[in-house]
Design a protein around this motif. Structure first.
Motif, PDB file in Angstrom:
ATOM      1  N   PRO A   1       0.838  -1.206   0.000  1.00 41.67           N
ATOM      2  CA  PRO A   1       0.000   0.000   0.000  1.00 41.67           C
ATOM      3  C   PRO A   1       0.872   1.255   0.000  1.00 41.67           C
TER       4      PRO A   1
ATOM      5  N   TRP B   1       0.835   4.352  -1.496  1.00 39.59           N
ATOM      6  CA  TRP B   1       0.333   5.714  -1.279  1.00 39.59           C
ATOM      7  C   TRP B   1      -0.183   5.900   0.136  1.00 39.59           C
ATOM      8  N   GLY B   2      -0.765   4.875   0.715  1.00 40.10           N
ATOM      9  CA  GLY B   2      -1.225   4.973   2.101  1.00 40.10           C
ATOM     10  C   GLY B   2      -0.076   5.181   3.070  1.00 40.10           C
TER      11      GLY B   2
ATOM     12  N   THR C   1      -6.095  10.062   5.812  1.00 41.58           N
ATOM     13  CA  THR C   1      -6.254   9.583   4.439  1.00 41.58           C
ATOM     14  C   THR C   1      -5.297   8.436   4.143  1.00 41.58           C
TER      15      THR C   1
ATOM     16  N   LEU D   1      -6.298   4.552   3.217  1.00 41.21           N
ATOM     17  CA  LEU D   1      -5.829   3.910   1.982  1.00 41.21           C
ATOM     18  C   LEU D   1      -5.093   2.609   2.283  1.00 41.21           C
TER      19      LEU D   1
ATOM     20  N   TRP E   1      -6.369  -1.378   1.172  1.00 40.77           N
ATOM     21  CA  TRP E   1      -5.562  -2.007   0.120  1.00 40.77           C
ATOM     22  C   TRP E   1      -5.700  -3.515   0.189  1.00 40.77           C
TER      23      TRP E   1
END
Length: 148
Positions: free
Chosen positions: A25, A27-28, A113, A117, A121
């Motif tokens: 994951p 971007w998380g 956020t 995310l 995922w």
């Protein structure tokens, strides 16, 4: 022996990074780490003041530091992403009280956020297909349907 493009190993840093990024994951974890880093940068109190204030001042540095650590752990240990993301969202919400309204809301929003995310995922999910590809895969006018 002729090798096809699928048989050749990936060459270069960019394809290797894309392959690494696709298995976690990314971007998380990145957003959670950026949120913790942002909150740490917005802290302006010196160490003398933090020690004088006590536990409340220490929590102002501890929570964003842990957010940064959890973001990195999500990136490098994605198997435990659920625990890290739940802890990350709780720490992000805790910075509202301890760290200048969560880094003036920017760090708090980045942390929440990123945690969401990472929580959502799925590691074994098939890649999304575009609308055109889905439309072309459908049988035209029900030609593939059989009547009973």
């Amino acid at each position: 022996m002729l090798m096809t493009t699928a048989d050749r190993p990936r060459q270069g840093l960019r394809p290797a990074f894309r392959h690494w990024r696709a298995r976690r994951p990314f971007w998380g974890g990145l957003l959670l780490a950026l949120g913790g880093g942002w909150i740490l940068l917005t802290e302006k109190a010196s160490l003398k003041v933090v020690l004088h204030i006590g536990m409340q001042g220490l929590a102002g540095y501890l929570l964003p530091g842990l957010m940064l650590l959890l973001g990195l752990l999500i990136l490098f240990n994605p198997a435990q992403r659920l625990f890290y993301s739940i802890t990350g969202v709780l720490l992000s919400l805790g910075t509202w009280v301890t760290s200048n309204l969560g880094g003036f809301l920017i760090g708090l929003l980045l942390g929440v956020t990123g945690s969401c995310l990472a929580f959502g995922w799925l590691p074994d999910q098939e890649p999304r297909r575009g609308r055109r590809v889905r439309k072309q895969a459908k049988p035209a006018d029900g030609a593939g349907l059989t009547k009973v």
